[in-house]
Motif scaffolding. Sequence first.
Motif, PDB file in Angstrom:
ATOM      1  N   SER A 193       0.866  -1.169   0.000  1.00  0.00           N
ATOM      2  CA  SER A 193       0.000   0.000   0.000  1.00  0.00           C
ATOM      3  C   SER A 193       0.906   1.222   0.000  1.00  0.00           C
ATOM      4  CB  SER A 193      -0.906   0.031   1.238  1.00  0.00           C
ATOM      5  OG  SER A 193      -1.874  -0.997   1.194  1.00  0.00           O
ATOM      6  N   THR A 194       0.491   2.257  -0.713  1.00  0.00           N
ATOM      7  CA  THR A 194       1.244   3.501  -0.695  1.00  0.00           C
ATOM      8  C   THR A 194       1.339   4.012   0.743  1.00  0.00           C
ATOM      9  OG1 THR A 194       0.525   4.035  -2.932  1.00  0.00           O
ATOM     10  CG2 THR A 194       1.238   5.872  -1.551  1.00  0.00           C
ATOM     11  N   TYR A 195       2.476   4.584   1.091  1.00  0.00           N
ATOM     12  CA  TYR A 195       2.659   5.087   2.455  1.00  0.00           C
ATOM     13  C   TYR A 195       1.901   6.396   2.681  1.00  0.00           C
ATOM     14  CZ  TYR A 195       4.870   7.236   6.525  1.00  0.00           C
ATOM     15  OH  TYR A 195       5.088   7.847   7.728  1.00  0.00           O
ATOM     16  N   ASP A 196       2.179   7.397   1.882  1.00  0.00           N
ATOM     17  CA  ASP A 196       1.663   8.739   2.142  1.00  0.00           C
ATOM     18  C   ASP A 196       0.305   8.941   1.468  1.00  0.00           C
ATOM     19  OD1 ASP A 196       1.605  11.276   3.172  1.00  0.00           O
ATOM     20  OD2 ASP A 196       2.940  12.153   1.657  1.00  0.00           O
ATOM     21  N   HIS A 197      -0.686   8.216   1.954  1.00  0.00           N
ATOM     22  CA  HIS A 197      -2.035   8.286   1.388  1.00  0.00           C
ATOM     23  C   HIS A 197      -3.028   7.906   2.488  1.00  0.00           C
ATOM     24  CE1 HIS A 197      -5.529   7.521  -1.162  1.00  0.00           C
ATOM     25  NE2 HIS A 197      -4.864   8.052  -2.191  1.00  0.00           N
ATOM     26  N   LYS A 198      -4.151   8.597   2.537  1.00  0.00           N
ATOM     27  CA  LYS A 198      -5.128   8.352   3.609  1.00  0.00           C
ATOM     28  C   LYS A 198      -5.754   6.968   3.532  1.00  0.00           C
ATOM     29  CE  LYS A 198      -9.010  10.514   1.136  1.00  0.00           C
ATOM     30  NZ  LYS A 198     -10.034  11.593   1.178  1.00  0.00           N
ATOM     31  N   LEU A 199      -5.693   6.325   2.354  1.00  0.00           N
ATOM     32  CA  LEU A 199      -6.188   4.955   2.223  1.00  0.00           C
ATOM     33  C   LEU A 199      -5.055   3.937   2.206  1.00  0.00           C
ATOM     34  CD1 LEU A 199      -8.984   5.429  -0.483  1.00  0.00           C
ATOM     35  CD2 LEU A 199      -9.240   5.351   2.009  1.00  0.00           C
ATOM     36  N   GLY A 200      -3.820   4.435   2.314  1.00  0.00           N
ATOM     37  CA  GLY A 200      -2.659   3.564   2.352  1.00  0.00           C
ATOM     38  C   GLY A 200      -2.195   3.365   3.782  1.00  0.00           C
ATOM     39  N   LYS A 201      -0.875   3.334   3.981  1.00  0.00           N
ATOM     40  CA  LYS A 201      -0.345   3.126   5.326  1.00  0.00           C
ATOM     41  C   LYS A 201      -0.797   4.214   6.299  1.00  0.00           C
ATOM     42  CE  LYS A 201       2.347  -0.558   4.577  1.00  0.00           C
ATOM     43  NZ  LYS A 201       2.240  -1.836   5.312  1.00  0.00           N
ATOM     44  N   LYS A 202      -0.992   5.437   5.779  1.00  0.00           N
ATOM     45  CA  LYS A 202      -1.406   6.539   6.652  1.00  0.00           C
ATOM     46  C   LYS A 202      -2.835   6.370   7.184  1.00  0.00           C
ATOM     47  CE  LYS A 202       2.207   9.414   6.762  1.00  0.00           C
ATOM     48  NZ  LYS A 202       2.278  10.695   6.057  1.00  0.00           N
ATOM     49  N   ALA A 203      -3.542   5.352   6.716  1.00  0.00           N
ATOM     50  CA  ALA A 203      -4.853   5.048   7.304  1.00  0.00           C
ATOM     51  C   ALA A 203      -4.714   4.677   8.770  1.00  0.00           C
ATOM     52  CB  ALA A 203      -5.534   3.910   6.541  1.00  0.00           C
ATOM     53  N   GLY A 204      -3.504   4.263   9.157  1.00  0.00           N
ATOM     54  CA  GLY A 204      -3.252   3.918  10.554  1.00  0.00           C
ATOM     55  C   GLY A 204      -2.840   5.089  11.416  1.00  0.00           C
ATOM     56  N   LEU A 205      -2.868   6.295  10.870  1.00  0.00           N
ATOM     57  CA  LEU A 205      -2.540   7.505  11.629  1.00  0.00           C
ATOM     58  C   LEU A 205      -3.815   8.325  11.731  1.00  0.00           C
ATOM     59  CD1 LEU A 205      -0.070   8.836  12.967  1.00  0.00           C
ATOM     60  CD2 LEU A 205       0.283  10.110  10.830  1.00  0.00           C
ATOM     61  N   ILE A 206      -4.483   8.236  12.877  1.00  0.00           N
ATOM     62  CA  ILE A 206      -5.804   8.840  13.061  1.00  0.00           C
ATOM     63  C   ILE A 206      -5.688  10.000  14.047  1.00  0.00           C
ATOM     64  CG2 ILE A 206      -8.190   8.410  13.755  1.00  0.00           C
ATOM     65  CD1 ILE A 206      -7.660   5.429  13.064  1.00  0.00           C
ATOM     66  N   ASP A 207      -5.972  11.211  13.546  1.00  0.00           N
ATOM     67  CA  ASP A 207      -5.842  12.425  14.363  1.00  0.00           C
ATOM     68  C   ASP A 207      -4.463  12.514  15.009  1.00  0.00           C
ATOM     69  OD1 ASP A 207      -8.473  13.172  13.767  1.00  0.00           O
ATOM     70  OD2 ASP A 207      -9.272  12.002  15.435  1.00  0.00           O
ATOM     71  N   GLY A 208      -3.468  12.113  14.240  1.00  0.00           N
ATOM     72  CA  GLY A 208      -2.092  12.189  14.714  1.00  0.00           C
ATOM     73  C   GLY A 208      -1.660  11.069  15.633  1.00  0.00           C
ATOM     74  N   ILE A 209      -2.581  10.146  15.922  1.00  0.00           N
ATOM     75  CA  ILE A 209      -2.275   9.035  16.829  1.00  0.00           C
ATOM     76  C   ILE A 209      -2.094   7.758  16.013  1.00  0.00           C
ATOM     77  CG2 ILE A 209      -3.104   7.639  18.764  1.00  0.00           C
ATOM     78  CD1 ILE A 209      -4.716  10.103  19.645  1.00  0.00           C
ATOM     79  N   PRO A 210      -0.972   7.040  16.185  1.00  0.00           N
ATOM     80  CA  PRO A 210      -0.746   5.813  15.404  1.00  0.00           C
ATOM     81  C   PRO A 210      -1.598   4.662  15.915  1.00  0.00           C
ATOM     82  CG  PRO A 210       1.048   6.144  16.949  1.00  0.00           C
ATOM     83  CD  PRO A 210       0.173   7.358  17.068  1.00  0.00           C
TER      84      PRO A 210
END
Length: 496
Positions: free
Chosen positions: A333-350
């Motif tokens: 999955s792309t890292y820097d994408h809201k549907l990629g790895k960054k989906a696991g960063l919610i409101d700045g919390i991993p």
Amino acid sequence: MLYDLVIFNGKVVTASDILPQNVFIGINNGIIETITTSVIEGKKVIDAEGGFIMPGGVDSHVHIDQDNAPTGDDFESGSRSAIAGGTTTMIPFAVQEKGNHDLFEVVKDYHVRANKKGGSYCDYGFHLIISEPSKEVLEHYLPQVCQQEQITSVKVYTTYPKLKLSDEQLLDLLLVNRKNKITTMVHAENSDIINFINKQLFAKKLTDPFYHTISRPQIAEDEASYRAIALAKTIDVPMLLVHMSCETALDHVKRAQTDCFPIFAETCPQYLFLTGERLKHDCCHHADHEDTFQGAKYICSPPLRATQEDLEGVWKHLINGTITVFSSDHAPSTYDHKLGKKAGLIDGIPHFEKTPNGIPGIETRLPLLFCYGVETGRITPQKFVELTSTNAAKLYGLSDRKGTIGVGMDADFTIWYPKGKMPEFNLTNDMLNHRIDFTPYEGMRFTNWPRYTILRGTVCFDRDNGGVVGEKFGIYLRRENSALQGPIKQLNPIFE
């Protein structure tokens, strides 16, 4: 006679032999027509200049264009990446979603996906992922779709709520697979152990990416592997345990093999080259030290193991023959994408459990094992071919045309530079052909790379002259039954 293509002046490698350098290979109509020491001529010729000439790679564990990875590779980008890394055949997965029992519809959908951008650069087949083995699926759809589409392998999971099968469901499926000579692939991790540890971690708000490695300990793979093998023994049916990551689980496979049970093992580059340190936010391998979430790039399951000693345990089983195939488990999955790895960063919390699993690897699979295995002397060139091409072709019913260099076989080749001929380099993601914005192998040193990739007699990758140079002419591969089934005992009468 003038051949379409002649390859010469290289060391031809199969899983058993290295032929002398004076061999010529003559190719017509995409098929190897002759292997001879006589000088022959061709409309096109390739001088291997003393480099290894190997069969094209067969990557038998690839996740392409799956709904759970909307930012991952599709067939166009995934297959382009494959040929740029020396792989000429890949086998991705057609996924049965729970509630959909019509496997014909599932396979039809994946045919559409494979062709929606003009097709694939490499040849491909499908495995089926079975998430709901209902009576209708087992008695009707599975046998019929496998016969019609010539799909001879299915994958199942012992973890993940949307995919997990119970032991009883797995036994029901194994019995059907035995009767229809379908190879069973199992993702073996104990979901209850994982869920139990996750509850403890969440209660303490330990949700950074690194805790993904804590949540899926080796004992979870160890137990589930032993249990899956026990279920296979109950039915006496062949089984492949996929992406194995730890020595204790591989020990179970070794014991079963020693007792002459047809149990096979697969591992992947991440379990030979990467440790769980990569998931720590302060890891020195991270390019941007201000981004503390970068460890999420390395979240995959089973997770990266803790130490170099863990990696050496997998290397041992790769060298001693326990491991049958070396696949990529390309599931990015792309890292820097809201549907990629960054989906696991919610409101700045991993939140590691919200981060998509999987890493890219289809393009780097062969170069990694070649550079760090063959060129360092850890494995022979023949062992390399066995692990990356021949055994996968045998296991998945392609050995009539793929996986080796022989008269009558598809003219699929990976030709390497002679040792020392290619300037060494440190890998960066912009060198790769996938559509993912990172590689877990960033910065690793490479001493070789495929110089040419040839699919059915046509050069589709020429590293010195443009890289990917071929058109998308990959075809869907209808497969035979596994050639590695082994001796199967008579079915217990109570299962008839």
